[in-house]
Design a protein around this motif. Structure first.
Motif, PDB file in Angstrom:
ATOM      1  N   ARG A   1       0.842  -1.199   0.000  1.00 37.64           N
ATOM      2  CA  ARG A   1       0.000   0.000   0.000  1.00 37.64           C
ATOM      3  C   ARG A   1       0.873   1.245   0.000  1.00 37.64           C
ATOM      4  NH1 ARG A   1      -5.026  -1.267   2.159  1.00 37.64           N
ATOM      5  NH2 ARG A   1      -5.166  -3.405   2.912  1.00 37.64           N
ATOM      6  N   TYR A   2       0.413   2.267  -0.716  1.00 32.30           N
ATOM      7  CA  TYR A   2       1.111   3.544  -0.629  1.00 32.30           C
ATOM      8  C   TYR A   2       0.910   4.112   0.769  1.00 32.30           C
ATOM      9  CZ  TYR A   2       1.961   3.516  -5.618  1.00 32.30           C
ATOM     10  OH  TYR A   2       2.409   3.183  -6.869  1.00 32.30           O
TER      11      TYR A   2
ATOM     12  N   SER B   1       1.619   6.981   4.070  1.00 33.39           N
ATOM     13  CA  SER B   1       1.467   8.412   4.304  1.00 33.39           C
ATOM     14  C   SER B   1       2.373   8.817   5.452  1.00 33.39           C
ATOM     15  CB  SER B   1       0.010   8.723   4.670  1.00 33.39           C
ATOM     16  OG  SER B   1      -0.090  10.034   5.180  1.00 33.39           O
TER      17      SER B   1
ATOM     18  N   ARG C   1       1.802  10.914   7.501  1.00 33.22           N
ATOM     19  CA  ARG C   1       1.007  11.271   8.675  1.00 33.22           C
ATOM     20  C   ARG C   1       1.065  10.180   9.746  1.00 33.22           C
ATOM     21  NH1 ARG C   1      -4.807  12.484   6.693  1.00 33.22           N
ATOM     22  NH2 ARG C   1      -4.372  10.645   5.447  1.00 33.22           N
ATOM     23  N   TYR C   2       1.489   8.979   9.335  1.00 30.65           N
ATOM     24  CA  TYR C   2       1.587   7.877  10.296  1.00 30.65           C
ATOM     25  C   TYR C   2       3.005   7.757  10.858  1.00 30.65           C
ATOM     26  CZ  TYR C   2      -2.913   6.627   8.320  1.00 30.65           C
ATOM     27  OH  TYR C   2      -4.224   6.667   7.913  1.00 30.65           O
TER      28      TYR C   2
ATOM     29  N   ARG D   1      -0.908   3.334 -11.679  1.00 35.25           N
ATOM     30  CA  ARG D   1      -0.940   3.508 -10.221  1.00 35.25           C
ATOM     31  C   ARG D   1       0.066   4.568  -9.773  1.00 35.25           C
ATOM     32  NH1 ARG D   1       3.334   0.761  -7.817  1.00 35.25           N
ATOM     33  NH2 ARG D   1       4.397  -0.710  -9.172  1.00 35.25           N
ATOM     34  N   LYS D   2       1.161   4.704 -10.535  1.00 31.60           N
ATOM     35  CA  LYS D   2       2.157   5.710 -10.154  1.00 31.60           C
ATOM     36  C   LYS D   2       1.655   7.124 -10.452  1.00 31.60           C
ATOM     37  CE  LYS D   2       6.222   2.783 -10.340  1.00 31.60           C
ATOM     38  NZ  LYS D   2       7.526   2.526 -10.941  1.00 31.60           N
TER      39      LYS D   2
ATOM     40  N   ARG E   1      -0.461   7.792  -7.583  1.00 24.86           N
ATOM     41  CA  ARG E   1       0.377   8.155  -6.424  1.00 24.86           C
ATOM     42  C   ARG E   1       0.825   9.613  -6.525  1.00 24.86           C
ATOM     43  NH1 ARG E   1       6.209   5.936  -6.949  1.00 24.86           N
ATOM     44  NH2 ARG E   1       6.068   7.507  -8.581  1.00 24.86           N
TER      45      ARG E   1
ATOM     46  N   TYR F   1      -5.479   0.346  -5.449  1.00 26.81           N
ATOM     47  CA  TYR F   1      -4.536   1.352  -4.937  1.00 26.81           C
ATOM     48  C   TYR F   1      -5.290   2.548  -4.342  1.00 26.81           C
ATOM     49  CZ  TYR F   1      -1.186  -1.494  -7.344  1.00 26.81           C
ATOM     50  OH  TYR F   1      -0.438  -2.564  -7.732  1.00 26.81           O
TER      51      TYR F   1
ATOM     52  N   GLY G   1      -6.489   1.244  -0.955  1.00 27.30           N
ATOM     53  CA  GLY G   1      -5.434   0.962   0.000  1.00 27.30           C
ATOM     54  C   GLY G   1      -4.535   2.135   0.337  1.00 27.30           C
ATOM     55  N   HIS G   2      -4.615   3.215  -0.430  1.00 27.43           N
ATOM     56  CA  HIS G   2      -3.670   4.318  -0.219  1.00 27.43           C
ATOM     57  C   HIS G   2      -3.892   4.946   1.156  1.00 27.43           C
ATOM     58  CE1 HIS G   2      -1.084   7.673  -0.861  1.00 27.43           C
ATOM     59  NE2 HIS G   2      -0.914   7.422  -2.149  1.00 27.43           N
ATOM     60  N   MET G   3      -2.828   4.984   1.942  1.00 30.40           N
ATOM     61  CA  MET G   3      -2.953   5.467   3.327  1.00 30.40           C
ATOM     62  C   MET G   3      -3.098   6.983   3.418  1.00 30.40           C
ATOM     63  SD  MET G   3      -2.881   2.702   5.097  1.00 30.40           S
ATOM     64  CE  MET G   3      -2.315   2.945   6.774  1.00 30.40           C
ATOM     65  N   ASP G   4      -2.849   7.689   2.320  1.00 33.47           N
ATOM     66  CA  ASP G   4      -2.948   9.151   2.364  1.00 33.47           C
ATOM     67  C   ASP G   4      -4.234   9.649   1.705  1.00 33.47           C
ATOM     68  OD1 ASP G   4      -1.779  11.334   3.503  1.00 33.47           O
ATOM     69  OD2 ASP G   4      -0.638  11.911   1.735  1.00 33.47           O
ATOM     70  N   VAL G   5      -5.115   8.726   1.366  1.00 34.45           N
ATOM     71  CA  VAL G   5      -6.428   9.108   0.848  1.00 34.45           C
ATOM     72  C   VAL G   5      -7.422   8.971   1.987  1.00 34.45           C
ATOM     73  CG1 VAL G   5      -8.269   8.496  -0.759  1.00 34.45           C
ATOM     74  CG2 VAL G   5      -5.895   8.459  -1.525  1.00 34.45           C
ATOM     75  N   ASP G   6      -8.195  10.033   2.215  1.00 38.84           N
ATOM     76  CA  ASP G   6      -9.087  10.028   3.379  1.00 38.84           C
ATOM     77  C   ASP G   6     -10.492   9.545   3.056  1.00 38.84           C
ATOM     78  OD1 ASP G   6      -7.253  11.326   5.335  1.00 38.84           O
ATOM     79  OD2 ASP G   6      -7.306  12.925   3.852  1.00 38.84           O
TER      80      ASP G   6
ATOM     81  N   GLU H   1     -10.399  -2.779   0.903  1.00 33.42           N
ATOM     82  CA  GLU H   1      -9.110  -2.071   0.922  1.00 33.42           C
ATOM     83  C   GLU H   1      -9.168  -0.831   1.823  1.00 33.42           C
ATOM     84  OE1 GLU H   1      -6.235  -2.863  -0.344  1.00 33.42           O
ATOM     85  OE2 GLU H   1      -6.934  -4.708  -1.281  1.00 33.42           O
TER      86      GLU H   1
ATOM     87  N   GLU I   1      -8.323  -0.520   5.822  1.00 38.76           N
ATOM     88  CA  GLU I   1      -6.987  -0.443   6.423  1.00 38.76           C
ATOM     89  C   GLU I   1      -6.758   0.874   7.159  1.00 38.76           C
ATOM     90  OE1 GLU I   1      -4.949  -2.871   6.677  1.00 38.76           O
ATOM     91  OE2 GLU I   1      -3.243  -1.798   7.537  1.00 38.76           O
ATOM     92  N   ASN I   2      -7.150   1.979   6.535  1.00 35.34           N
ATOM     93  CA  ASN I   2      -6.976   3.254   7.259  1.00 35.34           C
ATOM     94  C   ASN I   2      -8.330   3.905   7.554  1.00 35.34           C
ATOM     95  OD1 ASN I   2      -7.574   4.218   4.680  1.00 35.34           O
ATOM     96  ND2 ASN I   2      -6.206   5.974   4.847  1.00 35.34           N
TER      97      ASN I   2
END
Lengths: 299, 301
Positions: A289-290, A292, A294-295, B56-57, B60, B230, B233-238, B256, B259-260
């Protein structure tokens, strides 16, 4: 000018060729296991740095804890050193006790270097006494550009002597040296005067570290090694904030100097935000996973 | 192609100037890093252009741009955001002829339908722009509490949102997806996957000259299934705003996104795919992409 120091004869640098050669390293593709190994190596080479007027003991403590454990629960190594202003050295020493992380401090009236040689050397002695085992000094660019090379050499030599057992990194502040020829000359002078590392920049002016300038300095180190058999370290600093760019630097080091320099004892990155980007890349490799920042804790 | 079929009078020997359709990321128009493309055709099967097939890049990179822009966009006054919405509408109005023509030539719209879609698109921009300084008043509240405090609850932007644009209404669908997201101060990465992707990039040119800061809206053309995991799963997408999602897409995004704990909101497709109807806009569509903050303030007597 020092009477016993002859200005070194250095080859002139072909700017176009240096730029082209440095650009070639941007085409390297480093993936999967090689990338993971490279990322771990980068972490071990980072001089985790905070050099701001607003630095506090609390911030330095936080930075030292990040240096000891960049990412909780991961197997990544500790960083090469923590780099701070001299008054913060005792705090870093306390926080890094029991680790093999080096304590680097910027002495010699960083970042300008505008002070008398006695004042600069005195600051180095006090900083080493406080516990720093690496000193990052700045050369007097004003003297260098005015052609007073002897004074520049003398100051570096005096600082090297004042360092004692501490390693000396000599910051050329290449962004102020105007030409690659000057970078090459300053690099050679620093090496001749006793530098353990040569370093590109203070990080306070732009441009800071660039790939072509670093290449010119690496080639100076290579030629010195071929001539004398003595290794000198290299530290690009400022502006290297992404893992991708840092991996390109590693490719450049390997292809210019060889595997022996792919070691924290001989190559360092002066950086702060680079560490989190590398950690994010490692997490991407681990989880798919991409990530962040922030973590992650701030660096 | 992708240009007007009208020829200038002195063009018998003139080379046609073809347009390259690229992505829109961070206020710039980069090519896809993948080097891949999708051939777009008109409803009659005529070649329009090669459209970037985002990877996907690219996604990103778009998220990085969106994150960078989010703080300052949310920090602007609601009134300023509404002005920028109005400016977008102005810019679109000034180019409506070319969009009406493109809808007819590429998507096979009748003139009447094309005019209706442009009208609805421009009006919807202004409509949501009007909500920029009102939704807080409508959805916020002063809460009665049993102590000597003022107690306020107010909505704030949630952060970076990825939107899967509707697969019909190639122009109006874009506004329908992005306007309720960005009006509150979110930034958005818009995934456009339908037969007329070129219109989305034409529209990006409107955004580009509308005082909209770079990175607030990022547009990627391609296949949504290629980047779906993606996105989730992207941790910087809210949050994710999904239009026309299939059951399989809903499941994948949901799994997916866990996860966050990102918010995923699936929008209903309006009856008969009529995106011009009032069903396709609502102040309540702003709500999935805000977070409510409650503040206590001591009363002074």
């Amino acid at each position: 000018m020092a009477t016993d120091y002859a200005i070194p004869r250095v080859p002139s640098v072909d700017r176009v060729a240096a730029d082209e050669r440095a650009a070639r390293f941007k085409s390297r593709s480093i993936k999967t296991t090689a990338k993971a190994a490279g990322l771990h190596l980068i972490i071990s080479m980072i001089d985790l740095t905070t050099l701001e007027g607003k630095d506090t003991p609390g911030k330095v403590r936080m930075l030292c804890r990040k240096a000891r454990q960049p990412l909780k629960g991961s197997d990544c190594p500790t960083v090469g050193a923590v780099c701070v202003y001299p008054p913060m050295v005792p705090i870093a020493k306390e926080e890094l006790k029991g680790t093999d992380i080096n304590i680097a401090a910027v002495a010699t009236y960083f970042p300008s270097g505008q002070a008398t040689i006695a004042e600069r050397v005195d600051e180095v002695r006090r900083t080493v006494d406080a516990g720093a085992n690496e000193i990052d000094m700045v050369i007097n660019r004003g003297s260098f550009l005015a052609g007073d090379y002897g004074r520049v050499f003398d100051e570096i030599a005096a600082t090297a002597e004042a360092c004692g057992k501490a390693h000396l990194k000599v910051i050329l502040e290449t962004g102020e040296l105007q030409t690659y020829d000057n970078v090459r000359l300053a690099s050679q002078m620093a090496i001749d005067a006793g530098a353990h590392f040569i370093k590109t920049s203070t990080g306070k002016i732009k441009p800071a570290a660039t790939m072509p300038v670093t290449l010119v300095m690496l080639e100076t180190i290579r030629d010195h090694f071929l001539k004398t058999g003595k290794m000198v370290g290299m530290k690009p600093a400022g502006g290297i904030s992404s893992a991708k760019l840092a991996l390109r630097y590693l490719a450049m080091v390997k292809e210019t100097l060889g595997d022996a320099w792919l070691d924290p004892d001989w190559f360092r990155f002066g950086a702060s935000s680079l560490l989190n980007d590398v950690l994010m890349q490692l997490e991407k490799q681990r989880t798919g996973r991409y990530h962040s920042d922030r973590y992650l804790s701030m660096s | 192609m992708a240009t007007s079929k009208k020829k200038s009078t002195a063009t018998s020997t003139r080379l046609e100037v073809l347009k390259t359709f690229k992505l829109y990321i961070g206020g710039a128009f980069p090519r896809t890093e993948s080097g891949r493309y999708i051939s777009e055709e008109t409803h009659k099967g005529e070649f329009v252009a090669n459209i970037c097939r985002a990877s996907r890049k690219d996604f990103r990179n778009a998220v990085v741009a969106a994150r960078k822009a989010q703080g300052s966009w949310a920090g602007r006054t609601p009134f300023n955001r509404s002005q920028i919405f109005y400016r977008m509408a102005e810019m679109l109005e000034s180019r409506r002829d070319s969009f009406e023509r493109a809808l007819q030539e590429r998507a096979g719209y009748t003139e009447k339908k094309a005019v209706a879609e442009l009208d609805a698109t421009i009006d919807r921009l202004i409509w949501y722009g009007g909500w920029a300084d009102k939704y807080i008043q409508v959805f916020g509240n002063v809460n009665p509490v049993a102590s000597a405090h003022f107690n306020f609850t107010m909505p704030e932007a949630t952060g970076v949102v990825t939107a899967l644009a509707p697969q019909k209404a190639p122009l109006l669908g874009l506004i329908t997806a992005l306007a309720p997201v960005i009006v509150s101060g979110n930034t958005v990465v818009l995934i456009v996957d339908h037969d007329h992707r070129s219109l989305a990039i034409d529209f990006a040119e409107v955004l580009h000259c509308s005082d909209l800061p770079g990175g607030v809206v990022n547009i990627l053309t391609g296949y949504r299934e290629e980047v779906l995991s993606y996105i989730g799963g992207h941790m910087d997408v809210d949050a994710v705003a999904a239009f026309d999602a299939t059951p399989a897409e809903k499941k994948e995004l949901g799994v997916e996104a866990a996860e966050n704990v990102k918010r995923v909101h699936f929008f209903e497709t309006p009856k008969k795919d009529d995106w011009t109807s009032d069903e396709a806009q609502s102040p309540y569509w702003i709500l999935p992409f805000v977070e409510f903050k409650t503040a206590w303030h001591p009363m002074a007597f």
